[in-house]
Enzyme design. Structure first.
Site, PDB file in Angstrom:
ATOM      1  N   LYS A 114      -4.454  81.098  43.266  1.00 38.79           N
ATOM      2  CA  LYS A 114      -4.621  81.156  41.811  1.00 38.79           C
ATOM      3  C   LYS A 114      -5.543  82.323  41.489  1.00 38.79           C
ATOM      4  O   LYS A 114      -6.357  82.721  42.321  1.00 38.79           O
ATOM      5  CB  LYS A 114      -5.242  79.851  41.283  1.00 38.79           C
ATOM      6  CG  LYS A 114      -4.997  79.603  39.806  1.00 38.79           C
ATOM      7  CD  LYS A 114      -3.668  78.902  39.571  1.00 38.79           C
ATOM      8  CE  LYS A 114      -3.403  78.661  38.100  1.00 38.79           C
ATOM      9  NZ  LYS A 114      -2.249  77.777  37.910  1.00 38.79           N
TER      10      LYS A 114
HETATM   11  P1  NAD Z   1      -0.553  78.314  27.119  1.00 38.66           P
HETATM   12  O1  NAD Z   1      -1.605  79.348  27.052  1.00 38.66           O
HETATM   13  O2  NAD Z   1       0.846  78.696  26.812  1.00 38.66           O
HETATM   14  O3  NAD Z   1      -0.924  77.069  26.168  1.00 38.66           O
HETATM   15  C1  NAD Z   1      -2.139  76.393  26.263  1.00 38.66           C
HETATM   16  C2  NAD Z   1      -2.235  75.444  25.087  1.00 38.66           C
HETATM   17  O4  NAD Z   1      -3.408  74.640  25.219  1.00 38.66           O
HETATM   18  C3  NAD Z   1      -2.328  76.163  23.750  1.00 38.66           C
HETATM   19  O5  NAD Z   1      -1.543  75.464  22.790  1.00 38.66           O
HETATM   20  C4  NAD Z   1      -3.810  76.020  23.407  1.00 38.66           C
HETATM   21  O6  NAD Z   1      -4.049  76.076  22.022  1.00 38.66           O
HETATM   22  C5  NAD Z   1      -4.092  74.655  23.968  1.00 38.66           C
HETATM   23  N1  NAD Z   1      -5.515  74.398  24.172  1.00 38.66           N
HETATM   24  C6  NAD Z   1      -6.440  75.190  24.751  1.00 38.66           C
HETATM   25  N2  NAD Z   1      -7.647  74.611  24.714  1.00 38.66           N
HETATM   26  C7  NAD Z   1      -7.466  73.415  24.097  1.00 38.66           C
HETATM   27  C8  NAD Z   1      -8.340  72.351  23.746  1.00 38.66           C
HETATM   28  N3  NAD Z   1      -9.649  72.401  24.046  1.00 38.66           N
HETATM   29  N4  NAD Z   1      -7.816  71.261  23.123  1.00 38.66           N
HETATM   30  C9  NAD Z   1      -6.510  71.213  22.813  1.00 38.66           C
HETATM   31  N5  NAD Z   1      -5.637  72.186  23.124  1.00 38.66           N
HETATM   32  C10 NAD Z   1      -6.115  73.272  23.753  1.00 38.66           C
HETATM   33  O7  NAD Z   1      -0.671  77.688  28.594  1.00 38.66           O
HETATM   34  P2  NAD Z   1       0.433  76.899  29.415  1.00 38.66           P
HETATM   35  O8  NAD Z   1       1.093  77.864  30.322  1.00 38.66           O
HETATM   36  O9  NAD Z   1       1.231  76.047  28.499  1.00 38.66           O
HETATM   37  O10 NAD Z   1      -0.495  75.994  30.340  1.00 38.66           O
HETATM   38  C11 NAD Z   1      -0.995  74.728  29.912  1.00 38.66           C
HETATM   39  C12 NAD Z   1      -1.401  73.923  31.115  1.00 38.66           C
HETATM   40  O11 NAD Z   1      -0.265  73.801  31.995  1.00 38.66           O
HETATM   41  C13 NAD Z   1      -2.504  74.533  31.983  1.00 38.66           C
HETATM   42  O12 NAD Z   1      -3.268  73.512  32.550  1.00 38.66           O
HETATM   43  C14 NAD Z   1      -1.727  75.257  33.072  1.00 38.66           C
HETATM   44  O13 NAD Z   1      -2.486  75.457  34.239  1.00 38.66           O
HETATM   45  C15 NAD Z   1      -0.606  74.260  33.280  1.00 38.66           C
HETATM   46  N6  NAD Z   1       0.575  74.812  33.929  1.00 38.66           N
HETATM   47  C16 NAD Z   1       1.240  75.871  33.410  1.00 38.66           C
HETATM   48  C17 NAD Z   1       2.369  76.344  34.054  1.00 38.66           C
HETATM   49  C18 NAD Z   1       3.208  77.460  33.484  1.00 38.66           C
HETATM   50  O14 NAD Z   1       4.272  77.749  34.056  1.00 38.66           O
HETATM   51  N7  NAD Z   1       2.827  78.076  32.403  1.00 38.66           N
HETATM   52  C19 NAD Z   1       2.788  75.771  35.255  1.00 38.66           C
HETATM   53  C20 NAD Z   1       2.095  74.664  35.748  1.00 38.66           C
HETATM   54  C21 NAD Z   1       0.993  74.194  35.073  1.00 38.66           C
END
Ligand code: NAD
Length: 423
Positions: A114
Site C-alpha cells: 500500500k
Molecule cells: P473515495 O475517495 O472515492 O471515497 C471516499 C468517500 O468517503 C467519499 O465519499 C468521502 O466523502 C467519504 N468520507 C471521507 N471521510 C469521511 C468521514 N469522516 N465520514 C464520512 N464519509 C467520509 O474512496 P474509495 O475508493 O471509495 O474508498 C473508500 C474505502 O474503500 C476506503 O477504505 C478504501 O481503502 C476502500 N477500498 C477502495 C477500493 C477501490 O478500489 N477504490 C478497493 C478496496 C477498498
C-alpha cells in the site's frame, strides 16, 4: 520473541492495532504454520519518501509519502495509493497487511502493499496534483514495477492519477510499462469493469450473505457511509436489485429519506459537491447516521468508523465492509454478540483487486476482455471465495473475519514455509 516494532505505536483502535489483534485471533487455527505467524506482524519493507513540489505560487512544499510492502511470499506487492491529510506510516502498514490477507483470500498470485501521501488533495490545483504524483512515483520507483509491486487507486486517487504514475515510471525506466499500475484509463491498458469492481464485489458478497441468511433484498433498507467510488457503486447495485437506499453519509454531510433516495439524482451531485448539496432528503446530524433503521449497513469511508459505542446502536442485521478496517475489534465482538453478521473487508471489498488482477493479466497478454466476461469472472471468484470462507467459519464455529484470515493466512504462511528462509 516480540512483535513490537520500534517505529510504530499501535493502540487497540488504531488500524495497525486492529490488524494485529485480528492476526492474534487466527493463530489458534493455523496448526503447525503458526510457527511462521510473526511474519504476518512485520512488514517486509517500508519506504518513507520526501515529496517536494513547486506550488503554483512559486513556493516549495514538502509532503511525506510512503510505500509499504507487507508480504511478498505469494507474488508481487499489490495495493492502492491514498492521498489524505491523516495518512501515516502506521496506517499504510495496516492497509498493506490487509492487502496481503485479501489477495490470498481470493487466491490471487499477489502479496500485499500500500502507499500514501500525507496531503489534502483538495488544497492542490490539478497541475500541483500531477507534480505531486509524478515526484512520488519517481521516489518510490526503486520498489515498484510490473513484477515487483503494482499500485492502484484508493481514497482520493483515480484513473488520471494512475496514468501519471504509469507515464512517470515508464519514462524513468525507458519503456512503456502499462502493467506497473492498475485502475488506469481504458485506452492506456485499463480494464473494463475496474471502476465499479469494488462496489460490485461488495454487492456480490452482500447478495450471497443475504441469500444464506434469508434476507430478501427487495425492499431491504440500506445505509451507506462514504459515497465515493466504493459506496456509490454498491448503493446503485443494491438499488437495482430492489433494495431501498435510505441514508448516505460522506465527509460533507448525511442525507436521509425513508422512502429511498433518488440515486440517479444524488450520484452526480455527490460527486461534484458532496451529499450536503442534495435536496432530495432530510439532512441529519453526522452521529444520527448510526441510528438509522436499516437492514444492511455499508461502511465505505475510512478505518475505525464502527466503534464499540456505535456497534451497540446499529440496527442492521448485515454489515458489508466496503472500506478497509472500518470496524474496531471491540465493536466486532459487540456486533457478533448482537447477532449482526459482518462480511469483513478482506473478502467484501476484494472485487477491486480481483479486477486489477484481470487488468494486469490483460496488459501482459495485450488482449482485452469485454465487460460481461470481466463481471462474470469477478462474480465467480467472489462467490467461490466466500463459500470457502463460509464453510471454514462453520467448520471451526468462528466468525467470517477470522475464517477469512484462516483461509488467507494458511496460504500465505504455506508459501512462506515452502520458499524457506534465506540464507
Ligand atoms: P473515495 O475517495 O472515492 O471515497 C471516499 C468517500 O468517503 C467519499 O465519499 C468521502 O466523502 C467519504 N468520507 C471521507 N471521510 C469521511 C468521514 N469522516 N465520514 C464520512 N464519509 C467520509 O474512496 P474509495 O475508493 O471509495 O474508498 C473508500 C474505502 O474503500 C476506503 O477504505 C478504501 O481503502 C476502500 N477500498 C477502495 C477500493 C477501490 O478500489 N477504490 C478497493 C478496496 C477498498
Amino acid at each position: 520473541m516480540s512483535s513490537e516494532l520500534s517505529y510504530v505505536h499501535p493502540t487497540a483502535t488504531s488500524a495497525w492495532g486492529t490488524y494485529l489483534s485480528q492476526v492474534d485471533r487466527v493463530i489458534p487455527y493455523l496448526g503447525p504454520l503458526a510457527r511462521w505467524s510473526e511474519t504476518l506482524k512485520r512488514p517486509k519493507r517500508a519506504l518513507i519518501v520526501d515529496v517536494p513540489i513547486e506550488l503554483d505560487d512559486g513556493t516549495i512544499a514538502h509532503y511525506e509519502g510512503y510505500r509499504v510492502q507487507h508480504n511478498l511470499s505469494r507474488g508481487p506487492g499489490k495495493g492502492g495509493v491514498r492521498y489524505h491529510p491523516d495518512v501515516t506510516l502506521e496506517e499504510v502498514m495496516a492497509l498493506s497487511a490487509w492487502m496481503t490477507v485479501k489477495c490470498a483470500a481470493v487466491n490471487l498470485p499477489y502479496g500485499g502493499a500500500k502507499g500514501g501521501i500525507r496531503v489534502d488533495p483538495c488544497q492542490l490545483s490539478r497541475k500541483e496534483l500531477e507534480r505531486l504524483t509524478r515526484r512520488y512515483t519517481s521516489e518510490i520507483g526503486i520498489v515498484i514495477g510490473p513484477q515487483q509491486d503494482i499500485p492502484a487507486p484508493d481514497v482520493n486517487t483515480n484513473a488520471e492519477i494512475m496514468a501519471w504514475m504509469m507515464d512517470t515510471y515508464s519514462i524513468n525506466s525507458g519503456a512503456t510499462a502499462t502493467g506497473v499500475v492498475t485502475g488506469k484509463p481504458i485506452h492506456l491498458g485499463g480494464s473494463l469493469g475496474r471502476v465499479k469492481a469494488t462496489g460490485r464485489g461488495v454487492f456480490v458478497t452482500g447478495r450471497e450473505a443475504a441469500r444464506r441468511t434469508g434476507l430478501d433484498l427487495r425492499g431491504a433498507r440500506v445505509a451507506v457511509q462514504g459515497f465515493g467510488n466504493v459506496g456509490s457503486v454498491a448503493a446503485e447495485l443494491f438499488a437495482e436489485a430492489g433494495a431501498v437506499v435510505v441514508a448516505v453519509q460522506d465527509h460533507t454531510g448525511t442525507v436521509f429519506n425513508g422512502s429511498g433516495l433518488d440515486l440517479a439524482a444524488l450520484v452526480p451531485i455527490a460527486r461534484k459537491d458532496g451529499v450536503a448539496a442534495f435536496a432530495g432528503g432530510e439532512h441529519i446530524a453526522e452521529e444520527a447516521f448510526w441510528d438509522v433503521e436499516a437492514d444492511i449497513l455499508i461502511p465505505a469511508a475510512l478505518e475505525g468508523q464502527v466503534t464499540a459505542e456505535r456497534a451497540r446502536r446499529i440496527t442492521a442485521k448485515l454489515v458489508l465492509e466496503g472500506a478497509n478496517g472500518p470496524t474496531v475489534p471491540e465493536a466486532d465482538d459487540i456486533l457478533a454478540g448482537r447477532g449482526v453478521l459482518v462480511v469483513p473487508d478482506v473478502i467484501c471489498n476484494a472485487g477491486g483487486v480481483t479486477v486489477s488482477y484481470f487488468e494486469w493479466v490483460q496488459d501482459f497478454s495485450s488482449y482485452f476482455w469485454d465487460e460481461d466476461e470481466i463481471n462474470v469472472r469477478l462474480d465467480r471468484i467472489m462467490v467461490n471465495a466466500l463459500n470457502h470462507i463460509w464453510d471454514t467459519a462453520d467448520r471451526h464455529g468462528i466468525g467470517l473475519r477470522t475464517a477469512t484470515f484462516a483461509v488467507a493466512c494458511e496460504r500465505i504462511l504455506a508459501a512462506r514455509q515452502e520458499r524457506g528462509l534465506y540464507p
